[in-house]
Design a protein around this motif. Structure first.
Motif, short mmCIF file in Angstrom:
data_model
loop_
_atom_site.label_atom_id
_atom_site.label_comp_id
_atom_site.label_asym_id
_atom_site.label_seq_id
_atom_site.Cartn_x
_atom_site.Cartn_y
_atom_site.Cartn_z
N SER A 207 0.83 -1.20 0.00
CA SER A 207 0.00 0.00 0.00
C SER A 207 0.86 1.26 0.00
CB SER A 207 -0.91 -0.01 1.22
OG SER A 207 -1.67 1.18 1.30
N LEU A 208 1.94 1.26 0.79
CA LEU A 208 2.85 2.41 0.84
C LEU A 208 3.53 2.64 -0.50
CD1 LEU A 208 4.48 1.91 4.36
CD2 LEU A 208 2.96 3.77 3.66
N ARG A 209 3.93 1.56 -1.17
CA ARG A 209 4.55 1.70 -2.48
C ARG A 209 3.58 2.31 -3.49
NH1 ARG A 209 7.66 -4.17 -2.83
NH2 ARG A 209 9.57 -3.52 -1.68
N SER A 210 2.30 1.91 -3.40
CA SER A 210 1.30 2.48 -4.32
C SER A 210 1.12 3.97 -4.07
CB SER A 210 -0.04 1.75 -4.13
OG SER A 210 0.09 0.38 -4.44
N GLU A 211 1.12 4.38 -2.80
CA GLU A 211 0.98 5.80 -2.47
C GLU A 211 2.18 6.60 -2.97
OE1 GLU A 211 0.27 6.27 1.67
OE2 GLU A 211 -1.55 5.03 1.66
N ILE A 212 3.38 6.03 -2.82
CA ILE A 212 4.58 6.72 -3.29
C ILE A 212 4.55 6.90 -4.80
CG2 ILE A 212 7.09 6.47 -3.57
CD1 ILE A 212 7.11 5.10 -0.81
N GLU A 213 4.13 5.87 -5.50
CA GLU A 213 4.03 5.97 -6.96
C GLU A 213 3.01 7.02 -7.37
OE1 GLU A 213 5.87 4.61 -9.28
OE2 GLU A 213 7.11 3.65 -7.74
N ALA A 214 1.90 7.11 -6.62
CA ALA A 214 0.87 8.12 -6.93
C ALA A 214 1.41 9.53 -6.71
CB ALA A 214 -0.36 7.86 -6.07
N LEU A 215 2.15 9.73 -5.62
CA LEU A 215 2.75 11.04 -5.34
C LEU A 215 3.76 11.42 -6.42
CD1 LEU A 215 3.26 10.80 -1.47
CD2 LEU A 215 1.68 12.31 -2.69
N ARG A 216 4.54 10.47 -6.88
CA ARG A 216 5.50 10.73 -7.94
C ARG A 216 4.80 11.14 -9.23
NH1 ARG A 216 9.79 5.67 -7.29
NH2 ARG A 216 10.95 6.54 -5.50
N ALA A 217 3.69 10.46 -9.50
CA ALA A 217 2.94 10.79 -10.72
C ALA A 217 2.35 12.19 -10.65
CB ALA A 217 1.83 9.75 -10.92
N GLU A 218 1.92 12.63 -9.44
CA GLU A 218 1.36 13.98 -9.28
C GLU A 218 2.44 15.05 -9.43
OE1 GLU A 218 -0.58 14.11 -5.54
OE2 GLU A 218 -2.19 12.71 -6.12
N ARG A 219 3.63 14.79 -8.95
CA ARG A 219 4.71 15.79 -8.97
C ARG A 219 5.39 15.89 -10.33
NH1 ARG A 219 7.85 14.78 -3.19
NH2 ARG A 219 6.10 15.38 -1.83
N GLU A 220 5.31 14.84 -11.11
CA GLU A 220 6.04 14.83 -12.38
C GLU A 220 5.60 15.95 -13.33
OE1 GLU A 220 9.03 13.57 -14.78
OE2 GLU A 220 8.54 12.93 -12.73
N PRO A 221 4.28 16.25 -13.52
CA PRO A 221 3.89 17.38 -14.40
C PRO A 221 4.42 18.72 -13.91
CG PRO A 221 2.04 15.91 -14.01
CD PRO A 221 3.12 15.49 -13.07
N ALA A 222 4.37 18.94 -12.56
CA ALA A 222 4.86 20.20 -12.01
C ALA A 222 6.36 20.34 -12.25
CB ALA A 222 4.53 20.28 -10.52
N ARG A 223 7.08 19.29 -12.12
CA ARG A 223 8.52 19.30 -12.33
C ARG A 223 8.84 19.62 -13.78
NH1 ARG A 223 11.50 14.09 -10.26
NH2 ARG A 223 10.58 14.91 -8.30
N ARG A 224 8.09 19.00 -14.69
CA ARG A 224 8.34 19.28 -16.10
C ARG A 224 8.02 20.73 -16.45
NH1 ARG A 224 5.75 13.95 -19.07
NH2 ARG A 224 7.35 12.45 -18.38
N SER A 225 6.94 21.27 -15.92
CA SER A 225 6.57 22.67 -16.24
C SER A 225 7.61 23.62 -15.67
CB SER A 225 5.20 23.01 -15.66
OG SER A 225 5.20 22.86 -14.25
N GLY A 226 8.18 23.31 -14.51
CA GLY A 226 9.21 24.15 -13.92
C GLY A 226 10.47 24.13 -14.79
N THR A 227 10.80 22.99 -15.37
CA THR A 227 11.97 22.87 -16.22
C THR A 227 11.79 23.67 -17.48
OG1 THR A 227 12.36 20.68 -15.34
CG2 THR A 227 13.48 21.25 -17.37
#
Length: 229
Positions: A207-227
């Motif tokens: 369950s923790l691994r699934s939550e971590i993967e979900a958080l990574r997926a949410e942050r990835e668009p913001a990271r790309r837009s910042g770049t």
């Protein structure tokens, strides 16, 4: 006598899926070891100790199983494979199964007298390969001694003992109703309370691994837009 022999061979066949017929069971060293022990024990009871030892010596050479002529053995003992040792004052009940390299050994009495030095094995006990059961203790009915366990204390009825020094798996006897467990060692069943804890921890980790993967997926668009900015 013939009916008793057939019943014995059938009892072995019921505990071992390998033989295709009773004739094949007759080739088992454990069957011959028990047969020769009956003769040796009769001679021992008649105080013909030297002749009893001769039969015992022949049986040990032929089967690689050493059963002292003084040991008391009940009905339908099945010794699967060889290299097991059963001491002089050992007592074995009915329908007991012993796998290879098992020792029913004795202790050194401090009072200098022989006495009862070896274990008493109750009916329907299974002793796994490599197990060592030592001393004048009693193994309760339908107990299971796991492979390579070292047992030096009394074992209650229906208990499953594992480890070095052996400990009970604490499974209540009424919850463990299987008639036969190969090698006395449960494999797929929940024989230890710790298994439930492990499964719970594995579920939480997933369950923790699934939550971590979900958080990574949410942050990835913001990271790309910042770049890109």
């Amino acid at each position: 006598m013939f009916e008793r022999l057939v019943a014995y061979l059938d009892s072995v066949k019921a505990r071992d899926p390998a033989p295709r017929s009773r004739w094949e069971v007759l080739t088992y060293p454990g069957v011959w070891a028990v047969f020769y022990h009956r003769i040796a024990h009769w001679l021992f009871e008649a105080e013909l100790f030297f002749l009893a030892r001769l039969v015992n010596h022949w049986s040990r050479w032929l089967t690689a199983i050493d059963i002292h002529p003084g040991a008391k053995i009940g009905k339908n003992l099945f010794i699967d494979h060889g290299f097991s040792v059963i001491g002089e004052t050992a007592e074995i009940g009915d329908n007991v199964t012993i796998y290879q390299c098992v020792t029913l050994g004795g202790t050194n009495p401090t009072n200098g007298k022989g006495g009862k030095r070896h274990p008493t094995i109750s009916d329907e006990v299974i002793i796994g390969s490599g197990a060592q059961v030592i001393g004048p203790i009693t193994i309760g009915r339908r107990a299971r001694i796991g492979a390579n366990a070292v047992v030096t204390d009394e074992v209650p009825e229906g208990a499953t003992m594992i480890g070095l020094k052996a400990r009970s798996t604490l499974v209540p006897a009424e919850e463990w109703v299987k008639e036969f467990i190969p090698y006395g060692t449960p494999c797929d069943d929940p024989c230890e309370p710790s298994r439930d804890c492990i499964e719970k921890l594995e579920g939480e980790l997933k369950s923790l691994r699934s939550e971590i993967e979900a958080l990574r997926a949410e942050r990835e668009p913001a990271r790309r837009s910042g770049t890109e900015d």
